[in-house]
Design an enzyme around this catalytic site. Structure first.
Site, PDB file in Angstrom:
ATOM      1  N   ASP A 261       0.941  -1.244   0.026  1.00  0.00           N
ATOM      2  CA  ASP A 261       0.284  -0.089   0.017  1.00  0.00           C
ATOM      3  C   ASP A 261       0.538   1.202  -0.264  1.00  0.00           C
ATOM      4  O   ASP A 261       1.951   1.303   1.028  1.00  0.00           O
ATOM      5  CB  ASP A 261      -0.555  -0.782   1.407  1.00  0.00           C
ATOM      6  CG  ASP A 261      -2.227   0.271   1.325  1.00  0.00           C
ATOM      7  OD1 ASP A 261      -2.226   1.173   0.103  1.00  0.00           O
ATOM      8  OD2 ASP A 261      -2.136   1.092   2.213  1.00  0.00           O
TER       9      ASP A 261
ATOM     10  N   TRP B 139       3.111   8.159  -2.985  1.00  0.00           N
ATOM     11  CA  TRP B 139       4.002   7.829  -2.799  1.00  0.00           C
ATOM     12  C   TRP B 139       3.719   9.019  -3.803  1.00  0.00           C
ATOM     13  O   TRP B 139       4.212  10.304  -4.343  1.00  0.00           O
ATOM     14  CB  TRP B 139       4.484   6.817  -3.070  1.00  0.00           C
ATOM     15  CG  TRP B 139       6.356   7.011  -3.472  1.00  0.00           C
ATOM     16  CD1 TRP B 139       7.245   7.127  -3.159  1.00  0.00           C
ATOM     17  CD2 TRP B 139       6.463   6.690  -4.886  1.00  0.00           C
ATOM     18  NE1 TRP B 139       8.358   7.276  -3.429  1.00  0.00           N
ATOM     19  CE2 TRP B 139       8.189   6.999  -4.999  1.00  0.00           C
ATOM     20  CE3 TRP B 139       6.117   7.377  -6.504  1.00  0.00           C
ATOM     21  CZ2 TRP B 139       9.059   7.242  -5.805  1.00  0.00           C
ATOM     22  CZ3 TRP B 139       6.855   7.335  -7.043  1.00  0.00           C
ATOM     23  CH2 TRP B 139       8.376   7.052  -7.155  1.00  0.00           C
TER      24      TRP B 139
ATOM     25  N   HIS C 201       2.381   2.969  -9.097  1.00  0.00           N
ATOM     26  CA  HIS C 201       2.615   2.018  -9.435  1.00  0.00           C
ATOM     27  C   HIS C 201       3.763   0.935 -10.425  1.00  0.00           C
ATOM     28  O   HIS C 201       4.286   0.168  -9.702  1.00  0.00           O
ATOM     29  CB  HIS C 201       1.217   1.730  -9.775  1.00  0.00           C
ATOM     30  CG  HIS C 201       0.079   1.791  -9.429  1.00  0.00           C
ATOM     31  ND1 HIS C 201      -0.282   1.975  -7.832  1.00  0.00           N
ATOM     32  CD2 HIS C 201      -1.272   2.484  -9.519  1.00  0.00           C
ATOM     33  CE1 HIS C 201      -1.789   1.964  -7.884  1.00  0.00           C
ATOM     34  NE2 HIS C 201      -2.096   2.519  -8.186  1.00  0.00           N
TER      35      HIS C 201
ATOM     36  N   SER D 110     -10.003  -7.349  -5.051  1.00  0.00           N
ATOM     37  CA  SER D 110     -12.149  -6.901  -6.240  1.00  0.00           C
ATOM     38  C   SER D 110     -12.573  -6.424  -5.941  1.00  0.00           C
ATOM     39  O   SER D 110     -12.975  -5.555  -7.031  1.00  0.00           O
ATOM     40  CB  SER D 110     -13.006  -8.189  -4.513  1.00  0.00           C
ATOM     41  OG  SER D 110     -12.456  -9.711  -4.676  1.00  0.00           O
ATOM     42  N   GLU D 111     -12.235  -5.089  -5.386  1.00  0.00           N
ATOM     43  CA  GLU D 111     -12.607  -3.503  -4.472  1.00  0.00           C
ATOM     44  C   GLU D 111     -12.020  -2.360  -5.491  1.00  0.00           C
ATOM     45  O   GLU D 111     -12.214  -1.974  -5.956  1.00  0.00           O
ATOM     46  CB  GLU D 111     -12.435  -3.513  -2.890  1.00  0.00           C
ATOM     47  CG  GLU D 111     -13.813  -3.861  -1.691  1.00  0.00           C
ATOM     48  CD  GLU D 111     -12.660  -5.749  -1.321  1.00  0.00           C
ATOM     49  OE1 GLU D 111     -11.566  -5.832  -1.770  1.00  0.00           O
ATOM     50  OE2 GLU D 111     -13.269  -6.179  -1.304  1.00  0.00           O
TER      51      GLU D 111
ATOM     52  N   TRP E 109     -11.554  -2.362  -8.718  1.00  0.00           N
ATOM     53  CA  TRP E 109     -12.380  -2.339  -9.564  1.00  0.00           C
ATOM     54  C   TRP E 109     -13.119  -1.188  -9.609  1.00  0.00           C
ATOM     55  O   TRP E 109     -13.274  -1.095 -10.496  1.00  0.00           O
ATOM     56  CB  TRP E 109     -13.078  -3.817  -9.871  1.00  0.00           C
ATOM     57  CG  TRP E 109     -12.325  -4.950 -10.497  1.00  0.00           C
ATOM     58  CD1 TRP E 109     -12.883  -6.233  -9.770  1.00  0.00           C
ATOM     59  CD2 TRP E 109     -11.795  -5.124 -11.173  1.00  0.00           C
ATOM     60  NE1 TRP E 109     -12.279  -7.122 -10.815  1.00  0.00           N
ATOM     61  CE2 TRP E 109     -11.468  -6.617 -11.392  1.00  0.00           C
ATOM     62  CE3 TRP E 109     -11.238  -4.907 -12.669  1.00  0.00           C
ATOM     63  CZ2 TRP E 109     -10.861  -7.188 -12.601  1.00  0.00           C
ATOM     64  CZ3 TRP E 109     -11.171  -4.870 -13.681  1.00  0.00           C
ATOM     65  CH2 TRP E 109     -10.519  -6.521 -13.851  1.00  0.00           C
TER      66      TRP E 109
ATOM     67  N   LEU F  11      11.616 -20.038  -4.783  1.00  0.00           N
ATOM     68  CA  LEU F  11      10.349 -19.623  -4.190  1.00  0.00           C
ATOM     69  C   LEU F  11       8.724 -19.787  -5.059  1.00  0.00           C
ATOM     70  O   LEU F  11       9.371 -19.328  -6.059  1.00  0.00           O
ATOM     71  CB  LEU F  11      10.882 -18.089  -3.885  1.00  0.00           C
ATOM     72  CG  LEU F  11      10.374 -16.991  -3.723  1.00  0.00           C
ATOM     73  CD1 LEU F  11      10.051 -17.212  -2.719  1.00  0.00           C
ATOM     74  CD2 LEU F  11      10.141 -15.578  -3.636  1.00  0.00           C
TER      75      LEU F  11
ATOM     76  N   ARG G 190       1.572  -4.481   6.109  1.00  0.00           N
ATOM     77  CA  ARG G 190       1.451  -3.890   5.130  1.00  0.00           C
ATOM     78  C   ARG G 190       2.154  -3.293   5.034  1.00  0.00           C
ATOM     79  O   ARG G 190       2.028  -2.570   6.369  1.00  0.00           O
ATOM     80  CB  ARG G 190       0.242  -3.790   5.568  1.00  0.00           C
ATOM     81  CG  ARG G 190      -0.607  -2.690   5.373  1.00  0.00           C
ATOM     82  CD  ARG G 190      -2.300  -2.390   5.368  1.00  0.00           C
ATOM     83  NE  ARG G 190      -2.538  -1.599   4.731  1.00  0.00           N
ATOM     84  CZ  ARG G 190      -4.425  -2.019   4.011  1.00  0.00           C
ATOM     85  NH1 ARG G 190      -5.107  -2.609   4.661  1.00  0.00           N
ATOM     86  NH2 ARG G 190      -4.683  -0.912   3.362  1.00  0.00           N
TER      87      ARG G 190
ATOM     88  N   ARG H 241      -5.470  -2.708   8.597  1.00  0.00           N
ATOM     89  CA  ARG H 241      -5.730  -3.317   8.794  1.00  0.00           C
ATOM     90  C   ARG H 241      -6.112  -4.348   7.648  1.00  0.00           C
ATOM     91  O   ARG H 241      -4.815  -4.005   7.250  1.00  0.00           O
ATOM     92  CB  ARG H 241      -7.589  -2.526   8.409  1.00  0.00           C
ATOM     93  CG  ARG H 241      -7.027  -1.851   6.604  1.00  0.00           C
ATOM     94  CD  ARG H 241      -8.009  -0.694   6.688  1.00  0.00           C
ATOM     95  NE  ARG H 241      -7.854   0.375   6.042  1.00  0.00           N
ATOM     96  CZ  ARG H 241      -7.689   1.443   6.272  1.00  0.00           C
ATOM     97  NH1 ARG H 241      -7.950   1.732   6.688  1.00  0.00           N
ATOM     98  NH2 ARG H 241      -8.081   2.256   4.940  1.00  0.00           N
TER      99      ARG H 241
ATOM    100  N   GLU I  67       1.249 -13.751  12.672  1.00  0.00           N
ATOM    101  CA  GLU I  67       1.964 -12.172  12.977  1.00  0.00           C
ATOM    102  C   GLU I  67       1.481 -11.486  11.718  1.00  0.00           C
ATOM    103  O   GLU I  67       2.147 -11.521  11.092  1.00  0.00           O
ATOM    104  CB  GLU I  67       3.327 -12.470  13.100  1.00  0.00           C
ATOM    105  CG  GLU I  67       3.601 -14.115  13.374  1.00  0.00           C
ATOM    106  CD  GLU I  67       3.179 -14.063  15.012  1.00  0.00           C
ATOM    107  OE1 GLU I  67       2.673 -12.755  15.993  1.00  0.00           O
ATOM    108  OE2 GLU I  67       2.919 -15.004  15.956  1.00  0.00           O
TER     109      GLU I  67
HETATM  110  C1  FPP Z   1      -2.041   0.281  -3.008  1.00  0.00           C
HETATM  111  O1  FPP Z   1      -1.296   1.359  -3.032  1.00  0.00           O
HETATM  112  C2  FPP Z   1      -0.884  -0.409  -5.010  1.00  0.00           C
HETATM  113  C3  FPP Z   1      -2.437  -1.422  -5.250  1.00  0.00           C
HETATM  114  C4  FPP Z   1      -3.569  -1.135  -5.667  1.00  0.00           C
HETATM  115  C5  FPP Z   1      -1.505  -1.653  -7.084  1.00  0.00           C
HETATM  116  C6  FPP Z   1      -0.133  -2.517  -6.223  1.00  0.00           C
HETATM  117  C7  FPP Z   1       0.515  -3.159  -7.079  1.00  0.00           C
HETATM  118  C8  FPP Z   1       2.641  -2.931  -7.940  1.00  0.00           C
HETATM  119  C9  FPP Z   1       2.914  -2.737  -6.907  1.00  0.00           C
HETATM  120  C10 FPP Z   1       2.403  -3.080  -9.634  1.00  0.00           C
HETATM  121  C11 FPP Z   1       3.370  -4.575  -9.291  1.00  0.00           C
HETATM  122  C12 FPP Z   1       2.684  -5.054  -9.031  1.00  0.00           C
HETATM  123  C13 FPP Z   1       3.504  -6.356  -9.535  1.00  0.00           C
HETATM  124  C14 FPP Z   1       2.762  -7.776  -8.751  1.00  0.00           C
HETATM  125  C15 FPP Z   1       3.990  -6.694 -10.818  1.00  0.00           C
HETATM  126  P1  FPP Z   1      -2.522   2.219  -3.257  1.00  0.00           P
HETATM  127  O2  FPP Z   1      -2.261   3.225  -5.019  1.00  0.00           O
HETATM  128  O3  FPP Z   1      -4.214   2.041  -2.332  1.00  0.00           O
HETATM  129  O4  FPP Z   1      -2.310   4.138  -2.440  1.00  0.00           O
HETATM  130  P2  FPP Z   1      -2.274   4.828  -1.474  1.00  0.00           P
HETATM  131  O5  FPP Z   1      -2.925   3.979  -1.370  1.00  0.00           O
HETATM  132  O6  FPP Z   1      -1.073   5.915  -1.648  1.00  0.00           O
HETATM  133  O7  FPP Z   1      -3.610   5.589  -2.771  1.00  0.00           O
END
Ligand code: FPP
Length: 252
Positions: free
Chosen positions: A23, A28, A40, A69-70, A72, A134, A191, A197, A210
């Site tokens: 997250d 960022w 991303h 799921s959310e 989307w 892995l 997380r 959460r 944990e």
């Molecule tokens: C949550 O941050 C992140 C995501 C919903 C996307 C995670 C995807 C990647 C890290 C891309 C690469 C993944 C792979 C497996 C190649 P957020 O957008 O909710 O951040 P925010 O809470 O700061 O808005």
């Protein structure tokens, strides 16, 4: 696979299975006045680094929550740039993952994904299926409640066709119908991004994990932060409902 009973004789200070809620990509990017998708993109680097660090640390299973799921319901452009990013990352990384003996798996409502991404997923799973290093599981279009509902439907079908008796439904039968049926439960959940959460991640499987939270945003997650999570884990006594004395007695 999902048996939570303690096995202190084989206990290790290194978790066998680490699950991560990645997250903070959007924040960022916002803090750099960049569009969300650049967060991303920056997050892919942290994914690569985490896979390498997990393998070096002796972790057997790493599971990443890439799209819920959310998710989307996010703006259309963000969803489609994320789907493109998954395809691009798979195209770019698959050979390296394969060379490093990583077995790649995907869980989630994969039928909801576009045909191009589904095809890449199938190819990547097939290419790496025999690898013994892995196991990297990526959860896409995944929700813990969805997983439990799908498992309940599968059990109900078996009861209806007479192949399962209601009274035979137990933890093991239920877990066998879940998406992660062939993978042991996570020992450690990490997380990033400051929230504390579970956000509908592996609701069943995280029962005894944990939990470790950090304010670090996902694009800034690195080996040192991962190592702090492992140190936290190493200091935990896992009791699975037993007393501390019982766990110690089995250890000696
Ligand atoms: C949550 O941050 C992140 C995501 C919903 C996307 C995670 C995807 C990647 C890290 C891309 C690469 C993944 C792979 C497996 C190649 P957020 O957008 O909710 O951040 P925010 O809470 O700061 O808005």
């Amino acid at each position: 696979m999902n048996d939570p009973s303690p096995n202190p004789k084989n206990d290790s200070s290194v978790p066998r299975h680490v699950a991560i809620i990645m997250d903070g990509n959007g924040r960022w990017a916002n803090s750099r006045k960049k569009p969300r998708h650049s967060g991303h993109r920056a997050g892919v680097k942290s994914v690569r680094l985490s896979v390498e660090f997990a393998a070096q640390s002796g972790i057997e299973y790493l599971t990443l929550f890439a799209f819920s799921s959310e998710n989307w319901s996010r703006p259309k452009e963000e969803v489609s740039s994320l789907m493109n990013l998954f395809v691009e990352a798979l195209r770019r990384e698959i050979d390296e993952l394969h060379r490093n003996n990583v077995r790649l798996k995907f869980v989630g409502a994969l039928d909801e994904l576009n045909p191009g991404l589904k095809e890449k997923i199938t190819q990547s799973e097939q290419k790496t299926a025999a690898n013994s290093g892995l196991t990297l599981t990526v959860a896409i279009a995944y929700g813990g409640r969805w997983d439990i509902i799908e498992a309940s439907k599968a059990l109900t079908r078996r009861v209806s066709d007479g192949s399962l008796q209601i009274d035979d439904i137990d933890d093991a039968e239920f877990a066998a119908e879940l998406q992660m049926s062939d993978i042991p439960d996570p020992d450690l959940l990490i997380r990033t991004g400051g929230e504390q959460r579970i956000s509908n991640f592996l609701l069943w499987n995280l029962a005894y994990a944990e939990l470790w939270f950090t304010d670090v945003l996902w694009p800034e997650f690195d080996e040192a932060v991962f190592d702090s999570a492992l140190s936290f884990y190493a200091g935990k006594q896992r009791r699975f409902g037993h007393t501390g004395d019982q766990v110690e007695a089995v250890r000696c």
